[in-house]
Design a protein around this motif. Structure first.
Motif, mmCIF file in Angstrom:
data_model
loop_
_atom_site.group_PDB
_atom_site.id
_atom_site.type_symbol
_atom_site.label_atom_id
_atom_site.label_comp_id
_atom_site.label_asym_id
_atom_site.label_seq_id
_atom_site.Cartn_x
_atom_site.Cartn_y
_atom_site.Cartn_z
ATOM 1 N N TYR A 66 -6.527 -152.945 26.660
ATOM 2 C CA TYR A 66 -4.818 -152.802 27.344
ATOM 3 C C TYR A 66 -4.440 -151.214 27.250
ATOM 4 C CZ TYR A 66 -4.748 -157.749 26.843
ATOM 5 O OH TYR A 66 -4.933 -158.981 26.849
ATOM 6 N N ILE A 106 -2.516 -160.737 36.162
ATOM 7 C CA ILE A 106 -3.064 -161.991 35.890
ATOM 8 C C ILE A 106 -2.162 -163.130 35.761
ATOM 9 C CG2 ILE A 106 -4.196 -163.294 34.019
ATOM 10 C CD1 ILE A 106 -6.096 -160.786 33.573
ATOM 11 N N TYR A 125 -3.630 -168.687 36.755
ATOM 12 C CA TYR A 125 -3.490 -168.818 35.303
ATOM 13 C C TYR A 125 -2.133 -169.253 34.721
ATOM 14 C CZ TYR A 125 -3.448 -166.225 30.779
ATOM 15 O OH TYR A 125 -3.365 -165.917 29.621
ATOM 16 N N GLY A 150 2.484 -166.150 24.605
ATOM 17 C CA GLY A 150 1.280 -166.053 25.488
ATOM 18 C C GLY A 150 0.116 -166.504 24.833
ATOM 19 N N SER A 183 -1.419 -165.407 22.396
ATOM 20 C CA SER A 183 -2.363 -164.152 21.864
ATOM 21 C C SER A 183 -3.132 -164.600 20.571
ATOM 22 C CB SER A 183 -1.505 -162.892 21.869
ATOM 23 O OG SER A 183 -1.168 -162.469 23.250
ATOM 24 N N ASN A 229 -6.636 -164.980 20.748
ATOM 25 C CA ASN A 229 -7.777 -164.097 21.014
ATOM 26 C C ASN A 229 -8.272 -163.506 19.729
ATOM 27 O OD1 ASN A 229 -5.664 -162.883 23.758
ATOM 28 N ND2 ASN A 229 -7.510 -163.969 23.967
ATOM 29 N N TYR A 232 -9.468 -168.299 34.138
ATOM 30 C CA TYR A 232 -10.271 -167.039 33.706
ATOM 31 C C TYR A 232 -11.326 -166.508 34.641
ATOM 32 C CZ TYR A 232 -7.790 -167.769 29.376
ATOM 33 O OH TYR A 232 -6.935 -168.006 28.550
ATOM 34 N N PHE A 283 -9.765 -156.880 35.376
ATOM 35 C CA PHE A 283 -9.391 -156.686 34.248
ATOM 36 C C PHE A 283 -10.647 -156.431 33.025
ATOM 37 C CE2 PHE A 283 -7.830 -158.915 30.135
ATOM 38 C CZ PHE A 283 -6.925 -158.197 29.719
HETATM 39 C C1 AVI Z 1 -3.323 -162.134 26.146
HETATM 40 N N1 AVI Z 1 -4.225 -163.368 26.139
HETATM 41 C C2 AVI Z 1 -3.639 -164.529 25.434
HETATM 42 C C3 AVI Z 1 -5.029 -163.616 27.507
HETATM 43 C C4 AVI Z 1 -5.724 -164.860 27.114
HETATM 44 O O1 AVI Z 1 -5.465 -165.702 28.028
HETATM 45 O O2 AVI Z 1 -6.731 -165.122 26.557
HETATM 46 C C5 AVI Z 1 -5.626 -162.492 27.808
HETATM 47 C C6 AVI Z 1 -6.543 -162.937 28.954
HETATM 48 N N2 AVI Z 1 -7.929 -162.732 29.354
HETATM 49 C C7 AVI Z 1 -8.275 -162.917 30.569
HETATM 50 N N3 AVI Z 1 -7.131 -163.651 31.146
HETATM 51 C C8 AVI Z 1 -6.057 -163.504 30.434
#
Ligand code: AVI
Length: 336
Positions: free
Chosen positions: A54, A65, A71, A177, A179, A182, A221, A231
């Motif tokens: 980021y 995205i 997505y 989101g 997160s 992750n 993804y 990204f």
């Molecule tokens: C920020 N996070 C929740 C996204 C996810 O879906 O894990 C990051 C992301 N990576 C690839 N696409 C989006």
């Protein structure tokens, strides 16, 4: 990622990171990026924490995205929030101080702010300082009565919060989101435990992506426009820009499989050929097919996530799920 505690101090103004518009973005974390990338390339398997995606370009790519047809998490969570904003606001209660972890462009908080009764303060925390300040200025303009206090920080590390707003009745976390996905399982539990201390007497509103058809997850993804690939590859571009590395982006491939046993998407950058990369005076060898693991995105069942939250000291209360059962938003309460 670190598991050190988040800190709240009685009057933290003196300890807040000195972020001003004049400050170059990412000043606080540049050293971390070099250190962690060097360490990540030296270990086997090679890996680096996803927080380094980021920078300015990475944040802009992530915003793209979120708009992709494949997505689903962003639009599904936003739709859930719009549909259930009143119920969510009722759980949170009046006169709240909202702390958003990883605020990004602060789109979702707007839905909540529209429904909350007299929100007193909004504290967005984000690693991407420039992105954070643009979003905070826009929020101030749209909510003149709201005390907006952005904090440019890595929220997985200790940071200080301002002393509670004089008129606020409780501090409530907002972590949309998915997160949380992750983090690794231990990191997720650690994050929930630390925030449970920080938000005592309030609670946490958190978005959590659900386990589902692997084909849907894979598509989300591996978008056809290649934005997720860009990204992922931006991590290497960032190392070239900021650290003088010489990654040849054309020689690395985006690879993002779903691993059902781990209930997670993994993102990797795979070397397309045998090559050497220079970074900060070190040379790293890649064989054809070697990977740098850049992200995990864990998916949860509703029951599994509630059990995790309970283990961390929260009391899971309401949960909202969209009709297709793609995504969930949980209200986790905390006694005083
Ligand atoms: C920020 N996070 C929740 C996204 C996810 O879906 O894990 C990051 C992301 N990576 C690839 N696409 C989006």
């Amino acid at each position: 990622m670190t598991t050190q505690p988040l800190r709240a101090t009685p009057d933290a103004r003196a300890h807040l990171l000195p972020v001003t518009d004049a400050q170059p973005p990412h000043q606080v974390i540049d050293g971390d990026f070099a250190r962690e990338l060097l360490a990540g390339l030296a270990r086997r398997p090679r890996s680096i924490a996803p927080k380094f995606f980021y920078d300015r370009e990475g944040s802009a790519l992530f915003d793209r995205i979120c708009e992709l047809p494949e997505y689903y998490p962003t639009r599904t969570e936003l739709a859930l929030m719009k549909a259930q904003a009143d119920e969510m606001a009722e759980c949170i209660g009046p006169d709240a101080e909202i702390v958003e972890f990883g605020a990004g462009s602060s789109r979702k908080i707007r839905v909540l702010l529209g429904a909350l009764q007299r929100p007193r303060r909004f504290v967005p925390i984000d690693i991407s300082a420039e992105h954070l300040h643009v979003a905070a200025d826009a929020l101030r303009a749209d909510h003149p009565g709201l005390d907006v206090r952005p904090i440019a920080a890595d929220f997985t590390r200790p940071f200080d919060l301002p002393a509670p707003h004089a008129a606020s009745r409780r501090r409530v976390g907002f972590f949309p989101g998915s997160s949380i996905g992750n983090f690794g399982p231990d990191e997720a539990l650690g994050f929930l435990r630390r925030t449970a201390v920080l938000l005592r007497g309030g609670g946490l509103l958190i978005g959590v992506d659900l386990v589902k058809d692997p084909a849907l997850l894979h598509a989300a993804y591996n978008d056809t426009a290649g934005v997720t690939a860009a990204f992922n590859l931006n991590l290497l571009a960032r190392a070239n820009r900021e650290l003088g590395a010489n990654f040849d982006l054309a020689q690395f491939a985006h690879y993002a499989p779903y691993r059902p046993a781990e209930q997670r998407i993994e993102m990797h950058l795979v070397s397309r050929r045998a090559q050497q990369v220079r970074l900060c005076g070190h040379v790293f060898e890649f064989a054809e097919g070697d990977t740098l693991h850049t992200e995990n995105s864990h998916k949860f069942s509703v029951a599994g996530f509630r059990a995790l939250a309970e283990q961390a000291g929260y009391t899971p209360r309401a949960v909202w799920v969209d009709p297709q059962r793609l995504f969930s938003v949980h209200w986790l309460a905390l006694p005083a």
